[in-house]
Design a protein around this motif. Structure first.
Motif, PDB file in Angstrom:
ATOM      1  N   PHE A   1       0.858  -1.178   0.000  1.00 21.03           N
ATOM      2  CA  PHE A   1       0.000   0.000   0.000  1.00 21.03           C
ATOM      3  C   PHE A   1       0.900   1.237   0.000  1.00 21.03           C
ATOM      4  N   ALA A   2       0.701   2.081  -1.008  1.00 22.09           N
ATOM      5  CA  ALA A   2       1.663   3.152  -1.286  1.00 22.09           C
ATOM      6  C   ALA A   2       1.418   4.416  -0.477  1.00 22.09           C
ATOM      7  N   ILE A   3       2.505   4.946   0.068  1.00 23.76           N
ATOM      8  CA  ILE A   3       2.540   6.303   0.611  1.00 23.76           C
ATOM      9  C   ILE A   3       3.022   7.184  -0.529  1.00 23.76           C
ATOM     10  N   TYR A   4       2.069   7.683  -1.310  1.00 23.47           N
ATOM     11  CA  TYR A   4       2.416   8.516  -2.464  1.00 23.47           C
ATOM     12  C   TYR A   4       2.393   9.989  -2.063  1.00 23.47           C
ATOM     13  N   THR A   5       3.417  10.736  -2.486  1.00 23.71           N
ATOM     14  CA  THR A   5       3.484  12.173  -2.223  1.00 23.71           C
ATOM     15  C   THR A   5       3.757  12.911  -3.522  1.00 23.71           C
ATOM     16  N   GLU A   6       2.905  13.869  -3.814  1.00 27.73           N
ATOM     17  CA  GLU A   6       3.080  14.706  -5.002  1.00 27.73           C
ATOM     18  C   GLU A   6       4.398  15.462  -4.928  1.00 27.73           C
ATOM     19  N   GLN A   7       5.087  15.564  -6.053  1.00 27.71           N
ATOM     20  CA  GLN A   7       6.339  16.307  -6.097  1.00 27.71           C
ATOM     21  C   GLN A   7       6.069  17.796  -5.994  1.00 27.71           C
ATOM     22  N   GLY A   8       6.721  18.448  -5.039  1.00 28.29           N
ATOM     23  CA  GLY A   8       6.603  19.890  -4.861  1.00 28.29           C
ATOM     24  C   GLY A   8       7.955  20.566  -4.957  1.00 28.29           C
ATOM     25  N   SER A   9       8.034  21.738  -4.393  1.00 33.17           N
ATOM     26  CA  SER A   9       9.262  22.530  -4.496  1.00 33.17           C
ATOM     27  C   SER A   9      10.372  21.944  -3.631  1.00 33.17           C
ATOM     28  N   LEU A  10      11.605  22.112  -4.102  1.00 34.72           N
ATOM     29  CA  LEU A  10      12.769  21.625  -3.356  1.00 34.72           C
ATOM     30  C   LEU A  10      13.229  22.703  -2.388  1.00 34.72           C
ATOM     31  N   THR A  11      12.356  22.978  -1.433  1.00 35.92           N
ATOM     32  CA  THR A  11      12.595  24.006  -0.417  1.00 35.92           C
ATOM     33  C   THR A  11      12.258  23.434   0.946  1.00 35.92           C
TER      34      THR A  11
ATOM     35  N   GLU B   1      10.142  24.543   3.009  1.00 34.83           N
ATOM     36  CA  GLU B   1       8.686  24.532   3.163  1.00 34.83           C
ATOM     37  C   GLU B   1       8.073  23.349   2.406  1.00 34.83           C
ATOM     38  N   GLY B   2       8.564  23.110   1.190  1.00 36.52           N
ATOM     39  CA  GLY B   2       8.062  21.984   0.410  1.00 36.52           C
ATOM     40  C   GLY B   2       8.332  20.659   1.084  1.00 36.52           C
ATOM     41  N   TYR B   3       9.538  20.492   1.603  1.00 40.80           N
ATOM     42  CA  TYR B   3       9.887  19.255   2.286  1.00 40.80           C
ATOM     43  C   TYR B   3       9.020  19.053   3.531  1.00 40.80           C
ATOM     44  N   ALA B   4       8.786  20.107   4.292  1.00 32.16           N
ATOM     45  CA  ALA B   4       8.007  19.991   5.525  1.00 32.16           C
ATOM     46  C   ALA B   4       6.570  19.568   5.223  1.00 32.16           C
ATOM     47  N   ALA B   5       5.979  20.159   4.203  1.00 30.66           N
ATOM     48  CA  ALA B   5       4.606  19.810   3.841  1.00 30.66           C
ATOM     49  C   ALA B   5       4.528  18.362   3.349  1.00 30.66           C
ATOM     50  N   ALA B   6       5.525  17.965   2.567  1.00 31.14           N
ATOM     51  CA  ALA B   6       5.541  16.597   2.047  1.00 31.14           C
ATOM     52  C   ALA B   6       5.711  15.581   3.172  1.00 31.14           C
ATOM     53  N   LEU B   7       6.564  15.888   4.132  1.00 33.28           N
ATOM     54  CA  LEU B   7       6.783  14.983   5.256  1.00 33.28           C
ATOM     55  C   LEU B   7       5.510  14.830   6.079  1.00 33.28           C
ATOM     56  N   ALA B   8       4.813  15.921   6.325  1.00 31.60           N
ATOM     57  CA  ALA B   8       3.559  15.855   7.075  1.00 31.60           C
ATOM     58  C   ALA B   8       2.543  14.987   6.337  1.00 31.60           C
ATOM     59  N   HIS B   9       2.482  15.143   5.022  1.00 33.40           N
ATOM     60  CA  HIS B   9       1.556  14.344   4.219  1.00 33.40           C
ATOM     61  C   HIS B   9       1.918  12.862   4.292  1.00 33.40           C
ATOM     62  N   ALA B  10       3.200  12.538   4.134  1.00 32.58           N
ATOM     63  CA  ALA B  10       3.621  11.139   4.135  1.00 32.58           C
ATOM     64  C   ALA B  10       3.346  10.485   5.489  1.00 32.58           C
ATOM     65  N   ARG B  11       3.593  11.200   6.567  1.00 35.28           N
ATOM     66  CA  ARG B  11       3.295  10.653   7.897  1.00 35.28           C
ATOM     67  C   ARG B  11       1.798  10.396   8.047  1.00 35.28           C
ATOM     68  N   LYS B  12       0.987  11.316   7.569  1.00 37.62           N
ATOM     69  CA  LYS B  12      -0.470  11.167   7.655  1.00 37.62           C
ATOM     70  C   LYS B  12      -0.934   9.962   6.845  1.00 37.62           C
TER      71      LYS B  12
ATOM     72  N   ASN C   1       7.995   7.945  -4.169  1.00 35.02           N
ATOM     73  CA  ASN C   1       8.642   9.255  -4.128  1.00 35.02           C
ATOM     74  C   ASN C   1       9.233   9.510  -2.745  1.00 35.02           C
ATOM     75  N   SER C   2      10.552   9.595  -2.688  1.00 37.19           N
ATOM     76  CA  SER C   2      11.251   9.862  -1.428  1.00 37.19           C
ATOM     77  C   SER C   2      11.388  11.352  -1.142  1.00 37.19           C
ATOM     78  N   TYR C   3      10.749  12.155  -1.934  1.00 38.07           N
ATOM     79  CA  TYR C   3      10.747  13.610  -1.742  1.00 38.07           C
ATOM     80  C   TYR C   3      10.452  14.040  -0.295  1.00 38.07           C
ATOM     81  N   PRO C   4       9.527  13.383   0.446  1.00 40.98           N
ATOM     82  CA  PRO C   4       9.244  13.811   1.814  1.00 40.98           C
ATOM     83  C   PRO C   4      10.438  13.753   2.765  1.00 40.98           C
ATOM     84  N   LEU C   5      11.488  13.026   2.385  1.00 39.44           N
ATOM     85  CA  LEU C   5      12.665  12.944   3.258  1.00 39.44           C
ATOM     86  C   LEU C   5      13.454  14.238   3.273  1.00 39.44           C
ATOM     87  N   GLY C   6      13.193  15.115   2.312  1.00 32.97           N
ATOM     88  CA  GLY C   6      13.959  16.351   2.232  1.00 32.97           C
ATOM     89  C   GLY C   6      15.435  16.058   2.055  1.00 32.97           C
ATOM     90  N   LEU C   7      16.251  16.709   2.864  1.00 30.29           N
ATOM     91  CA  LEU C   7      17.697  16.498   2.821  1.00 30.29           C
ATOM     92  C   LEU C   7      18.178  15.646   3.984  1.00 30.29           C
TER      93      LEU C   7
END
Length: 394
Positions: free
Chosen positions: A81-91, A93-104, A146-152
Motif C-alpha cells: 500500500f503506497a505512501i504517495y506524495t506529489e512532487q513539490g518545491s525543493l525548499t 517549506e516543500g519538504y516539511a509539507a511533504a513529510l507531514a503528508h507522508a506521515r499522515k 517518491n522519497s521527496y518527503p525525506l527532504g535532505l
C-alpha cells in the motif's frame, strides 16, 4: 495516485467475511496461489468521508478499484500500500509539507489495518506474508512512492522503516533532490550525490529499492550501486509502447542478471488520452479525500460518462497479456511479478479492477507456465527480493 500537473506534463502519461472455501486441492489454481501486487494506490481513498475499505464498491458508482471484498473476488492476498506524495518545491517549506503528508498517509494505512484486524494484517518481512496467508488473512505491506518527503535528511528513512516501509523509490514524475525522473529533463544525469547516499542507506536498512519512475540513467545507477536486488513496482515494457516511463528489454535483462524483478503494470501501453475534460476530473480526483460523499458521487458520475465517449488508454486485456508474455520471455519466470497500478491510473477494458486477476493466471497457464512458475511470478519473486535485503545495523 498521479498528480494532474504530472499527467499534463508527460507525453502520455474488516468487517467482511468470505463464504466457506472448498478444500485447497479442489480450489481453482489462482485461489491456491499466494498473490501479491507491489503497487496499490488505494490509501488515497482511506480518508474519504463515508468510504470504507471493508465495503464492496462497484466501478459504476465508485472510482476505487480495490477493497477487501474484491480482493477476495480476485484472490489478491495482499500487496504494498503506497505512501504517495506529489512532487513539490525543493525548499524547506516543500519538504516539511511533504513529510507531514507522508506521515499522515502512513497513519491512514495503519488505521485501515487496525479497523480490519480480523481479515488483514501488517507485514514487514517475507515470513510475515507467509504467516498471514496461512492464517487466512490478507497482507498489508507499506511502500513509499517518491522519497521527496525525506527532504535532505536521510535519517528520516529510519523513521519510515520503523513505520513499516519495506519498498521505496527515489523519484516520481519530476526530478527531485535524489534523482532524475523518467518524465522530466535530465538534471543530475541519474542520481544526485544525495541520491547515491540514499541508495546506501536503503541497503543498510534493508528497504527494497523501487526503480519505477526512474530515468534510464537513474535505473542504471540504482542497479549498479545497490548491493541487493531491486524491483520495479509498476512498470510496462517499452517494446509494447515507446514511452520513457517504460523499461526497455535490455534493461529488463540487466535487472534479471542482478536478481531483481519487474512487476508488470497496465499503464503506458499507449499514449494517455488526457483531454481537457479528463484533466479536470483528474484534478478533482486528487482531492477526493476532501470531498463530501455527494461530491464524490458526482465526480464518479462525470468520470463514467466520459468513459462512454473516450477511453484513457488505447489498450485492453489482450494487449496486456501480450506484453506480460513478452516480459516473461525476456526476463524469465524468476524476474517477473505484478503491480498493475490499481487506483493510480491503472486498469484496462477486460482488466478493470482487482477481480479480473484470475484471468491472468488462466491465460498464463494456457501459455504453458507451471504452477511453480505462477507462484514465483505472483509472489515468490517479490518475497525473494525482500528477503535478500540487508538488515538494519545501528
Amino acid at each position: 495516485m498521479k498528480t494532474i500537473a504530472l499527467l499534463l506534463a508527460v507525453p502520455a502519461l474488516a468487517s467482511c467475511t468470505a463464504g466457506d472455501a472448498p478444500p485447497a486441492a479442489e480450489a481453482p489454481l489462482h485461489g491456491r496461489l499466494l498473490t501479491l501486487d507491489t503497487h496499490l494506490d488505494t490509501p488515497m481513498h482511506f480518508e474519504r468521508a463515508g468510504w470504507n475499505f471493508a465495503d464492496r464498491h462497484e466501478l459504476a458508482t465508485d472510482l476505487s478499484q480495490l477493497d477487501i471484498p474484491r480482493m477476495k473476488d480476485g484472490n489478491l492476498d495482499g500487496g504494498f500500500f503506497a505512501i504517495y506524495t506529489e512532487q513539490g518545491s525543493l525548499t524547506a517549506e516543500g519538504y516539511a509539507a511533504a513529510l507531514a503528508h507522508a506521515r499522515k498517509r502512513s497513519d491512514e494505512i495503519d488505521r485501515m489495518v487496525a479497523d480490519n484486524a480480523g481479515v488483514i494484517g501488517a507485514a514487514r518481512t517475507a515470513d510475515d506474508a507467509r504467516r498471514l496467508n496461512k492464517e487466512g488473512k490478507l497482507i498489508a505491506f507499506k511502500s513509499m512512492e517518491n522519497s521527496y518527503p525525506l527532504g535532505l535528511d536521510l535519517s528520516l528513512l529510519k523513521e519510515f522503516y520503523e513505520r513499516g516501509v519495506r519498498l521505496a523509490g527515489p523519484v516520481h514524475g519530476l526530478n527531485n533532490q535524489f534523482a532524475d525522473s523518467a518524465t522530466d529533463k535530465p538534471k543530475w544525469n541519474g542520481l544526485s550525490p544525495l541520491g547515491r547516499q540514499w541508495v546506501a542507506e536503503m541497503n543498510r536498512l534493508g528497504i527494497v529499492i523501487d526503480a519505477s519512475h526512474s530515468s534510464d540513467a537513474t535505473f542504471d545507477q540504482l542497479l549498479a550501486l545497490s548491493k541487493y536486488p531491486i524491483l520495479l513496482s509498476h512498470s510496462s515494457l517499452r517494446s509494447a509502447h515507446d514511452h520513457p516511463r517504460n523499461l526497455d528489454e535490455g534493461r529488463l535483462k540487466a535487472l534479471a542478471a542482478k536478481g531483481g524483478a519487474m512487476c508488470i503494470s497496465t499503464i503506458y501501453m499507449s499514449e494517455m488520452n488526457m483531454s481537457p475534460e479528463r484533466a479536470k476530473l483528474f484534478g478533482e480526483y486528487e482531492h477526493i479525500g476532501e470531498m463530501t460523499p455527494e461530491a464524490q458521487a458526482e465526480l464518479t458520475h462525470q468520470w463514467r460518462e466520459l468513459d462512454k465517449s473516450e477511453q484513457m488508454w488505447a489498450a485492453d486485456f489482450e494487449d496486456y497479456m501480450t506484453m506480460v508474455l513478452r516480459a516473461i520471455e525476456v526476463g524469465g519466470v524468476d524476474h517477473i511479478c505484478f503491480g498493475a497500478d490499481w487506483d493510480g491510473g491503472g486498469g484496462l477494458p477486460g482488466i478493470a479492477d482487482i477481480s479480473a486477476l484470475p484471468k491472468v493466471t488462466e491465460r498464463l497457464k494456457q501459455a504453458g507456465y507451471s504452477d511453480a512458475d505462477l507462484e514465483k511470478m505472483w509472489s515468490g519473486n517479490i518475497l525473494r527480493v525482500l528477503a535478500a535485503q540487508g538488515k538494519v545495523s545501528d
